[in-house]
Design a protein around this motif. Structure first.
Motif, short mmCIF file in Angstrom:
data_model
loop_
_atom_site.label_atom_id
_atom_site.label_comp_id
_atom_site.label_asym_id
_atom_site.label_seq_id
_atom_site.Cartn_x
_atom_site.Cartn_y
_atom_site.Cartn_z
N VAL A 155 0.83 -1.20 0.00
CA VAL A 155 0.00 0.00 0.00
C VAL A 155 0.87 1.26 0.00
CG1 VAL A 155 -1.62 1.38 1.36
CG2 VAL A 155 -2.01 -1.08 1.05
N ALA A 156 1.82 1.32 0.92
CA ALA A 156 2.68 2.50 1.03
C ALA A 156 3.50 2.70 -0.24
CB ALA A 156 3.61 2.37 2.23
N PHE A 157 4.10 1.64 -0.75
CA PHE A 157 4.97 1.80 -1.92
C PHE A 157 4.19 2.02 -3.20
CE2 PHE A 157 8.23 0.45 0.97
CZ PHE A 157 9.38 1.06 0.47
N ALA A 158 2.99 1.48 -3.29
CA ALA A 158 2.16 1.77 -4.46
C ALA A 158 1.72 3.23 -4.47
CB ALA A 158 0.94 0.85 -4.47
N GLU A 159 1.39 3.74 -3.30
CA GLU A 159 1.01 5.15 -3.21
C GLU A 159 2.20 6.04 -3.54
OE1 GLU A 159 -2.65 5.06 0.03
OE2 GLU A 159 -0.62 5.50 0.74
N MET A 160 3.38 5.68 -3.08
CA MET A 160 4.59 6.43 -3.44
C MET A 160 4.80 6.41 -4.95
SD MET A 160 7.58 5.54 -0.68
CE MET A 160 6.93 4.39 0.51
N ALA A 161 4.68 5.22 -5.54
CA ALA A 161 4.91 5.08 -6.98
C ALA A 161 3.93 5.92 -7.78
CB ALA A 161 4.79 3.61 -7.37
N ALA A 162 2.65 5.90 -7.38
CA ALA A 162 1.65 6.69 -8.09
C ALA A 162 1.95 8.18 -7.97
CB ALA A 162 0.26 6.37 -7.55
N GLU A 163 2.40 8.61 -6.80
CA GLU A 163 2.75 10.01 -6.60
C GLU A 163 3.98 10.40 -7.44
OE1 GLU A 163 4.21 12.98 -2.96
OE2 GLU A 163 3.17 11.11 -2.49
N LEU A 164 4.95 9.53 -7.51
CA LEU A 164 6.15 9.80 -8.30
C LEU A 164 5.84 9.84 -9.78
CD1 LEU A 164 8.55 7.42 -6.36
CD2 LEU A 164 8.82 9.91 -6.51
N GLY A 165 4.96 8.96 -10.23
CA GLY A 165 4.60 8.89 -11.64
C GLY A 165 5.47 7.93 -12.42
N ALA A 166 4.93 7.43 -13.51
CA ALA A 166 5.62 6.41 -14.31
C ALA A 166 6.93 6.93 -14.89
CB ALA A 166 4.70 5.92 -15.43
N SER A 167 6.96 8.17 -15.34
CA SER A 167 8.18 8.70 -15.97
C SER A 167 9.33 8.80 -14.97
CB SER A 167 7.90 10.07 -16.60
OG SER A 167 7.49 11.00 -15.61
N THR A 168 9.01 9.16 -13.73
CA THR A 168 10.05 9.24 -12.70
C THR A 168 10.55 7.84 -12.34
OG1 THR A 168 9.14 11.28 -11.79
CG2 THR A 168 10.57 9.99 -10.35
N LEU A 169 9.63 6.89 -12.19
CA LEU A 169 10.05 5.52 -11.92
C LEU A 169 10.92 4.98 -13.04
CD1 LEU A 169 7.13 3.46 -10.32
CD2 LEU A 169 9.28 4.19 -9.28
#
Length: 456
Positions: free
Chosen positions: A257-271
């Motif tokens: 949950v925490a890391f998915a929320e972080m990933a969504a906030e960062l965005g696909a291009s940043t990941l």
């Protein structure tokens, strides 16, 4: 007169083409002559059974892993388990394993050089690998017959100390049903170097690196896990209900949950940017053997899919060797040694290859981020994995349990590094369809590292 001029021009063009072709041949001779001369069609170097009839492969301690008898046939170490454990590093007699020394380094084994060709092939060279046969033996035994990969390397020198791929087989007793029996599916493939797998939670180390640099209030923020979270059109499920947690606790809990929320906030291009920076989409050259490149689906990922990608699912595929190097870079302040498998070559006169320089990667992670990651991974290792399986080790690690399809047990991962001054090791363990990352792959890692660090 014009006819003579045209003929002169044609002659000049032909001469230029001849010079160009000669130059290309000379270039290819210098760059590929060893591979040409050591190809299996050269009957001067291969016996009637298609086996390389020159050269000896040894481990780092000088234990002979394969050599040639007086009758020209190839033999191997006298312990069957060691033969299986070192197969993908040494190679099989027929050359089916391309990453094995008998195929990848045939020119070095035959003593080929540009001046004398393969004139000294009858004596052959002694090729010392960086692996230790004992470490490979322990890793193969720890896998317990399961498919997977185990690798450990020195992130300061680049030496691969252990490299095991399973399933394997005995090169002196090749199973008759190897092509049809599912037990040997993928046995010719070196899973450490030549495969990619869904990473699961070990990929959270990349998401964490991005979050440390891109989310300003990361250390003061908390995330609340109720067992699942909906992001876009995707429901990301977690392995437990972790409640309110800060970043260190989220890593120790491996909270989706925490890391998915972080990933969504960062965005696909940043990941995508941090994944590429980590080297997980690159191919490393391990003494000329190219590793498989990882692949991801960031370019077309929705917000919810980005959440899944951030926890190592969606379309994430990672090469074990590249992941191990990334761990080495975190341990080593941002850069790590490029892995290598060849220690040295000694010819029939006893002359050794020159001392080689250690090749470094580019910056896979910034030094400050690497330092923070090390702290968090050390805390997580102590909290989540304990110290009982890892005595006398300053362990920094991350486990992973990667879902790979309905009806299939997940892949079990365990990766990380040691901060011990006399054991600067980065490692990766994958047990295909093994189940829990910490309980299964972590136990394998503990057994191998315990032998390497403590000798028992």
């Amino acid at each position: 007169m014009k006819k003579i001029e045209r003929r002169a021009v044609l002659c000049c063009l032909l001469a230029a083409l001849l010079a160009l072709g000669t130059g290309l041949f000379v270039f290819r001779w210098f760059s590929s002559g060893g591979r040409w001369a050591s190809a299996p069609f050269n009957r001067h170097l291969y016996n009637n059974a298609g086996q390389l009839a020159a050269g000896t492969v040894l481990d780092r301690d000088g234990d002979v892993l394969t050599t040639v008898r007086e009758d020209g046939t190839r033999t191997y170490y006298d312990n069957a388990t060691v033969r299986k454990a070192t197969l993908h590093a040494v190679g099989d007699p027929q050359g089916n394993i391309g990453t094995g020394a008998l195929s990848a380094f045939a020119d070095r084994l035959t003593g080929f050089d540009l001046v004398n060709g393969a004139f000294g092939a009858k004596q052959g060279n002694r090729l010392y690998l960086t692996i230790d046969a004992r470490y490979n033996y322990e890793a193969y035994e720890a896998l317990g017959g399961r498919a997977g990969a185990v690798a450990v390397y020195n992130y300061k020198t680049g030496e691969i100390l252990c490299m095991v791929s399973a399933p394997s087989y005995d090169p002196l007793n090749i199973p008759a049903d190897i092509e049809s029996n599912d037990r040997y599916k993928g046995a010719y493939l070196n899973r450490v170097l030549s495969s990619t797998f869904t990473p699961g939670s070990v990929f959270k180390t990349v998401t964490l690196a991005a979050a440390i640099e891109e989310i300003p209030d990361l250390d003061s923020r908390t995330w609340t896990c109720g067992g699942s979270v909906t992001i876009g059109e995707e429901t990301i499920t977690c392995s437990g209900v972790h409640g309110e947690q800060h970043i260190g606790e989220a890593l120790a809990n491996s909270c989706n949950v925490a890391f998915a929320e972080m990933a969504a906030e960062l965005g696909a291009s940043t990941l995508k940017k941090y994944t590429e920076k980590a080297g997980l989409t690159d191919r490393y050259s391990v003494d000329g053997i190219l590793t498989a490149a990882g692949s991801f689906g960031f370019d077309t990922a929705t917000e919810g899919q980005t959440g899944w990608a951030g926890v190592g699912q969606h379309r994430d595929l990672v090469n074990p060797c590249a992941l191990m190097v990334y761990m080495g870079a975190i341990a080593n302040g941002g850069k790590a040694a490029v892995p290598r498998i060849v220690d040295k070559t000694v010819n029939s006169l006893g002359l050794s290859t020159p001392i080689r320089w250690t090749e470094k990667t580019g910056t896979l992670i910034s030094p400050s981020t690497a330092e923070r990651m090390t702290e968090l991974m050390a805390e997580a290792a102590e909290t989540a994995y304990g110290t009982k399986r890892f005595p006398n080790m300053e362990l920094c690690a991350k486990s992973g349990t990667a879902e790979v399809g309905e009806g299939q047990a997940p892949h079990a991962w365990f990766t990380g590094f040691l901060r011990n001054e006399d054991a600067p090791y980065a490692f990766v363990v994958l047990v295909e369809n093994g189940g829990g990352g910490s309980s299964v792959a972590g136990t394998v890692a503990g057994k191998v590292l315990n032998i390497m660090v403590n000798g028992y």
